[in-house]
Design an enzyme around this catalytic site. Sequence first.
Site, PDB file in Angstrom:
ATOM      1  N   LYS A   1       0.834  -1.219   0.000  1.00 35.55           N
ATOM      2  CA  LYS A   1       0.000   0.000   0.000  1.00 35.55           C
ATOM      3  C   LYS A   1       0.867   1.268   0.000  1.00 35.55           C
ATOM      4  O   LYS A   1       0.660   2.197   0.812  1.00 35.55           O
ATOM      5  CB  LYS A   1      -0.998   0.015   1.165  1.00 35.55           C
ATOM      6  CG  LYS A   1      -2.238  -0.813   0.870  1.00 35.55           C
ATOM      7  CD  LYS A   1      -3.324  -0.698   1.903  1.00 35.55           C
ATOM      8  CE  LYS A   1      -4.410   0.269   1.529  1.00 35.55           C
ATOM      9  NZ  LYS A   1      -5.120  -0.035   0.296  1.00 35.55           N
TER      10      LYS A   1
HETATM   11  N1  PMP Z   1      -5.832  -4.701  -3.462  1.00 41.91           N
HETATM   12  C1  PMP Z   1      -5.609  -3.378  -3.568  1.00 41.91           C
HETATM   13  C2  PMP Z   1      -4.732  -2.888  -4.665  1.00 41.91           C
HETATM   14  C3  PMP Z   1      -6.184  -2.494  -2.649  1.00 41.91           C
HETATM   15  O1  PMP Z   1      -5.950  -1.180  -2.739  1.00 41.91           O
HETATM   16  C4  PMP Z   1      -7.025  -3.000  -1.631  1.00 41.91           C
HETATM   17  C5  PMP Z   1      -7.671  -2.062  -0.665  1.00 41.91           C
HETATM   18  N2  PMP Z   1      -6.921  -1.866   0.486  1.00 41.91           N
HETATM   19  C6  PMP Z   1      -7.225  -4.390  -1.561  1.00 41.91           C
HETATM   20  C7  PMP Z   1      -6.617  -5.214  -2.497  1.00 41.91           C
HETATM   21  C8  PMP Z   1      -8.074  -5.007  -0.478  1.00 41.91           C
HETATM   22  O2  PMP Z   1      -7.428  -4.993   0.760  1.00 41.91           O
HETATM   23  P1  PMP Z   1      -8.235  -4.933   2.144  1.00 41.91           P
HETATM   24  O3  PMP Z   1      -9.239  -6.017   2.087  1.00 41.91           O
HETATM   25  O4  PMP Z   1      -7.208  -5.143   3.183  1.00 41.91           O
HETATM   26  O5  PMP Z   1      -8.872  -3.597   2.197  1.00 41.91           O
END
Ligand code: PMP
Length: 316
Positions: free
Chosen positions: A161
């Site tokens: 992230k």
């Molecule tokens: N992939 C990407 C590229 C994202 O930005 C997100 C959002 N955070 C997710 C997957 C899903 O992650 P999470 O379930 O932890 O929000």
Amino acid sequence: MVTNEPDPKTIVYFKNRYMPLGEAQVGILTHALNYGTGVFEGIRGYWNAEEESVMLVRPLDHYERWKHNARIPNIEIPASADALCEITAELCVRNGFTTDIYVRPLAFKSAQRVGVSPDETDAFAIVAMPFGVYLDSEKGLHAGVSAWRRVEDNAIPGRAKICGAYVNSALATADAKRSGFDEAIFLSENGHVAEGATCNIFIVRGGKLITPGASDNILEGITRASVMTLAHDMGVPVVERSIDRSELYIADEIFFTGTAVELAPVTKVDHRLVGDGTIGPLTRSLREMYHEAVRGKVRMYRHWVQPVMVHEPALK
Ligand code: PMP
């Protein structure tokens, strides 16, 4: 009205204190603004009217992921994951939230000068805001395979992230929307399916739930982990393996998962119907169970939520 643009008077946490969002500013030479050297998170909180509480969804897991991921670009987040959960709860109370919310923690290289080499000057902020539906997936989404490839782990690690890596997601999202799709699906350089632009992806084939593994250039999503647990507990086999693009076209069901998108059914991919073009049975049951679990309404998954009792807004 719930919008995704918070009021500047919203109380946020920045520079080790609580302050209005309008005062939480950075200079234009900030390293992270120029070079993308930040790591962020996204956490949801759901308003549970019966308990008069905001249910923060897996905040400890999010903060632990944030602290781990920040090690990749060497950004220090001095507070413990527990302390970060407490700050988040305090933000809910100070703002008197009685709606669904979204929490955006952001840690970044904060030196204000020119030059890409980073130093030890780090900062972090946490913003919590009222938040509505991110992607309206009630009728199912139309997803399109993007011409942009997912960033590779050896270029900018997608699992972290990292702010700069979201240029990749922004490019794919903009093109997908311009082409009439609701969300983009990224392939990796090797041609395998990685994930959506802002979410993980699952397909259903022959009664099995299949999702790309951690080494397929994905963000290791917390919603992904929750949904894998729900499926497992329902007796559905869950397989982590690489997925070919053509499997998207023959899958029985497809859905996305993510904090913002929640569990979003995909009923069309690249102009082809997924199954019979309606929301499939496994997607529907997982979605219903997820909806209840993240609001703290399922005893078995109650440990996923941190309830925050919101009283009258505190004097500011
Ligand atoms: N992939 C990407 C590229 C994202 O930005 C997100 C959002 N955070 C997710 C997957 C899903 O992650 P999470 O379930 O932890 O929000």
